[in-house]
Design a protein around this motif. Structure first.
Motif, PDB file in Angstrom:
ATOM      1  N   ARG A   1      38.243  49.168  42.430  1.00  0.00           N
ATOM      2  CA  ARG A   1      36.848  48.921  42.804  1.00  0.00           C
ATOM      3  C   ARG A   1      36.690  47.766  43.787  1.00  0.00           C
ATOM      4  N   SER A   2      37.636  46.826  43.772  1.00  0.00           N
ATOM      5  CA  SER A   2      37.506  45.672  44.664  1.00  0.00           C
ATOM      6  C   SER A   2      38.317  45.848  45.942  1.00  0.00           C
ATOM      7  N   GLY A   3      39.174  46.861  45.965  1.00  0.00           N
ATOM      8  CA  GLY A   3      40.013  47.092  47.133  1.00  0.00           C
ATOM      9  C   GLY A   3      41.199  46.147  47.209  1.00  0.00           C
ATOM     10  N   LYS A   4      41.481  45.429  46.126  1.00  0.00           N
ATOM     11  CA  LYS A   4      42.634  44.518  46.127  1.00  0.00           C
ATOM     12  C   LYS A   4      43.904  45.253  45.696  1.00  0.00           C
ATOM     13  N   PRO A   5      45.071  44.799  46.211  1.00  0.00           N
ATOM     14  CA  PRO A   5      46.329  45.416  45.799  1.00  0.00           C
ATOM     15  C   PRO A   5      46.592  45.198  44.306  1.00  0.00           C
ATOM     16  N   PHE A   6      47.254  46.168  43.704  1.00  0.00           N
ATOM     17  CA  PHE A   6      47.552  46.125  42.275  1.00  0.00           C
ATOM     18  C   PHE A   6      49.035  46.395  42.074  1.00  0.00           C
ATOM     19  N   ALA A   7      49.665  45.677  41.153  1.00  0.00           N
ATOM     20  CA  ALA A   7      51.061  45.969  40.826  1.00  0.00           C
ATOM     21  C   ALA A   7      51.376  45.563  39.402  1.00  0.00           C
ATOM     22  N   ALA A   8      52.196  46.384  38.739  1.00  0.00           N
ATOM     23  CA  ALA A   8      52.753  46.005  37.444  1.00  0.00           C
ATOM     24  C   ALA A   8      53.993  45.200  37.783  1.00  0.00           C
ATOM     25  N   VAL A   9      53.993  43.900  37.485  1.00  0.00           N
ATOM     26  CA  VAL A   9      55.093  43.062  37.964  1.00  0.00           C
ATOM     27  C   VAL A   9      55.995  42.519  36.870  1.00  0.00           C
TER      28      VAL A   9
ATOM     29  N   GLU B   1      57.354  32.053  23.992  1.00  0.00           N
ATOM     30  CA  GLU B   1      58.311  31.520  24.957  1.00  0.00           C
ATOM     31  C   GLU B   1      59.344  32.548  25.404  1.00  0.00           C
ATOM     32  N   GLY B   2      59.388  32.777  26.701  1.00  0.00           N
ATOM     33  CA  GLY B   2      60.412  33.664  27.256  1.00  0.00           C
ATOM     34  C   GLY B   2      60.246  35.136  26.970  1.00  0.00           C
ATOM     35  N   CYS B   3      59.076  35.570  26.514  1.00  0.00           N
ATOM     36  CA  CYS B   3      58.949  36.988  26.157  1.00  0.00           C
ATOM     37  C   CYS B   3      58.608  37.870  27.358  1.00  0.00           C
ATOM     38  N   PHE B   4      58.182  37.254  28.481  1.00  0.00           N
ATOM     39  CA  PHE B   4      57.875  38.054  29.675  1.00  0.00           C
ATOM     40  C   PHE B   4      58.961  37.905  30.737  1.00  0.00           C
ATOM     41  N   THR B   5      59.312  39.017  31.374  1.00  0.00           N
ATOM     42  CA  THR B   5      60.249  38.988  32.492  1.00  0.00           C
ATOM     43  C   THR B   5      59.582  39.608  33.706  1.00  0.00           C
ATOM     44  N   VAL B   6      59.624  38.900  34.823  1.00  0.00           N
ATOM     45  CA  VAL B   6      59.073  39.477  36.049  1.00  0.00           C
ATOM     46  C   VAL B   6      60.094  40.458  36.611  1.00  0.00           C
ATOM     47  N   THR B   7      59.662  41.691  36.772  1.00  0.00           N
ATOM     48  CA  THR B   7      60.569  42.749  37.215  1.00  0.00           C
ATOM     49  C   THR B   7      60.405  43.019  38.714  1.00  0.00           C
ATOM     50  N   ASP B   8      59.278  42.594  39.273  1.00  0.00           N
ATOM     51  CA  ASP B   8      59.048  42.804  40.701  1.00  0.00           C
ATOM     52  C   ASP B   8      58.756  41.462  41.375  1.00  0.00           C
ATOM     53  N   ARG B   9      59.819  40.720  41.631  1.00  0.00           N
ATOM     54  CA  ARG B   9      59.667  39.387  42.219  1.00  0.00           C
ATOM     55  C   ARG B   9      59.128  39.451  43.638  1.00  0.00           C
ATOM     56  N   LYS B  10      59.498  40.503  44.355  1.00  0.00           N
ATOM     57  CA  LYS B  10      59.064  40.654  45.739  1.00  0.00           C
ATOM     58  C   LYS B  10      57.540  40.757  45.817  1.00  0.00           C
TER      59      LYS B  10
ATOM     60  N   LYS C   1      54.870  32.398  38.243  1.00  0.00           N
ATOM     61  CA  LYS C   1      55.028  31.252  39.153  1.00  0.00           C
ATOM     62  C   LYS C   1      56.500  30.980  39.426  1.00  0.00           C
ATOM     63  N   ARG C   2      57.309  31.077  38.379  1.00  0.00           N
ATOM     64  CA  ARG C   2      58.754  30.874  38.559  1.00  0.00           C
ATOM     65  C   ARG C   2      59.342  31.897  39.528  1.00  0.00           C
ATOM     66  N   ALA C   3      58.694  33.070  39.585  1.00  0.00           N
ATOM     67  CA  ALA C   3      59.180  34.131  40.480  1.00  0.00           C
ATOM     68  C   ALA C   3      58.690  33.936  41.911  1.00  0.00           C
ATOM     69  N   GLY C   4      57.953  32.831  42.147  1.00  0.00           N
ATOM     70  CA  GLY C   4      57.634  32.502  43.535  1.00  0.00           C
ATOM     71  C   GLY C   4      56.185  32.687  43.970  1.00  0.00           C
ATOM     72  N   ALA C   5      55.281  32.967  43.017  1.00  0.00           N
ATOM     73  CA  ALA C   5      53.872  33.113  43.392  1.00  0.00           C
ATOM     74  C   ALA C   5      53.321  31.773  43.882  1.00  0.00           C
ATOM     75  N   GLN C   6      52.357  31.837  44.794  1.00  0.00           N
ATOM     76  CA  GLN C   6      51.756  30.607  45.310  1.00  0.00           C
ATOM     77  C   GLN C   6      50.885  29.975  44.229  1.00  0.00           C
ATOM     78  N   ARG C   7      50.084  30.799  43.560  1.00  0.00           N
ATOM     79  CA  ARG C   7      49.297  30.311  42.437  1.00  0.00           C
ATOM     80  C   ARG C   7      48.912  31.497  41.548  1.00  0.00           C
ATOM     81  N   VAL C   8      48.535  31.174  40.320  1.00  0.00           N
ATOM     82  CA  VAL C   8      48.188  32.221  39.365  1.00  0.00           C
ATOM     83  C   VAL C   8      46.874  31.872  38.684  1.00  0.00           C
ATOM     84  N   SER C   9      45.959  32.832  38.615  1.00  0.00           N
ATOM     85  CA  SER C   9      44.694  32.660  37.904  1.00  0.00           C
ATOM     86  C   SER C   9      44.530  33.810  36.922  1.00  0.00           C
ATOM     87  N   ALA C  10      43.463  33.751  36.146  1.00  0.00           N
ATOM     88  CA  ALA C  10      43.254  34.830  35.181  1.00  0.00           C
ATOM     89  C   ALA C  10      41.791  35.215  35.074  1.00  0.00           C
TER      90      ALA C  10
END
Ligand SMILES: [Zn+2]
Ligand SMILES: [Zn+2]
Length: 247
Positions: free
Chosen positions: A151-159, A182-191, A219-228
């Motif tokens: 609806r917003s036209g923003k890109p979406f990804a399961a990362v 702690e440590g339960c999430f793994t980023v699978t799409d770092r790119k 963030k550890r995977a290289g994002a500039q910033r993260v919000s929610a």
């Protein structure tokens, strides 16, 4: 594509494009909106004083007690509603089998996304473990996030993926929750997240520990910033205490 799949898709498409009754009161609606004006006006909009960090409702202007004690650990979080009344019921119904309600949540939360997260350039969601998702049949946050992106036209990804199930979070305080996650999430799409301003979408912000843990991984995977952005948030009435019980 076999006939059955084709019919299922056609029904879903029809359902997507047409809505005749309010998802809260079941009265007739016009113009395809999911919720009638009366119910919309009666929802617990989180539009009074909020904490500038976690976005929770506060009783007077300023930072909430939880954030004073321990910063949220991401850019900012915002929620469309407080976790009560029909807003809370919509979340619970969505989690308990009323899959179609992800569109209702997206319709109601879209103005908040456009107002607060204009600059974010990737939408993602809080993953469930394979086992939990199989049990429910879908990930409600994923559906909600993808619809908001559409609806917003923003890109979406399961990362990311969730490797293990954690203890039931409901009864734990913020610190205990963080330890539990702690440590339960793994980023699978770092790119996908590298250099991006990532927005995590979820149904409810309780202590914020889940979102925080995922935000750290992103963030550890290289994002500039993260919000929610969440549909609802629980107002902590007692500092550092246990969140109120969900009904
Ligand atoms: Zn209604
Ligand atoms: Zn706060």
């Amino acid at each position: 594509m076999n006939l059955f799949t084709r019919i299922v898709r056609a029904v879903r498409k029809y359902d997507d494009e047409n809505n005749f009754t309010c998802d809260i009161c079941n009265r007739e609606v016009f113009g395809n909106e999911r919720v009638c004006k009366r119910c919309r006006d009666a929802l617990p909009w989180n539009n009074g004083y909020i904490c500038p960090f976690c976005g929770r409702k506060v009783n007077e202007p300023g930072v909430c007690l939880e954030c004073k004690e321990r910063p949220l650990g991401m850019e900012k979080a915002r929620s469309a509603f407080t976790h009560e009344g029909e807003a809370m019921r919509l979340v619970l119904r969505l989690k308990r089998g009323s899959r179609y309600l992800y569109r209702t949540l997206a319709e109601l939360a879209l103005p908040l996304l456009l107002k607060e997260f204009e600059e974010e350039d990737l939408i993602t969601f809080v993953p469930m473990t394979e086992k939990s998702e199989r049990k429910r049949g879908y990930n409600q946050s994923g559906l909600f996030a993808e619809e908001l992106a559409k609806r917003s036209g923003k890109p979406f990804a399961a990362v990311a993926e969730k490797k293990r199930d954690t203890l039931a979070q409901k009864t734990l305080g913020r610190r205990e929750r963080e330890k539990n996650l702690e440590g339960c999430f793994t980023v699978t799409d770092r790119k996908a997240v590298k250099g991006k301003r990532v927005l995590i979408v979820d149904d409810t912000l309780t202590t914020g520990a889940t979102t925080y843990e995922l935000a750290c991984a992103i963030k550890r995977a290289g994002a500039q910033r993260v919000s929610a952005l969440t549909f609802t948030s629980v107002q902590n009435k007692t500092p550092f205490g246990k969140p109120p019980k969900e009904k």
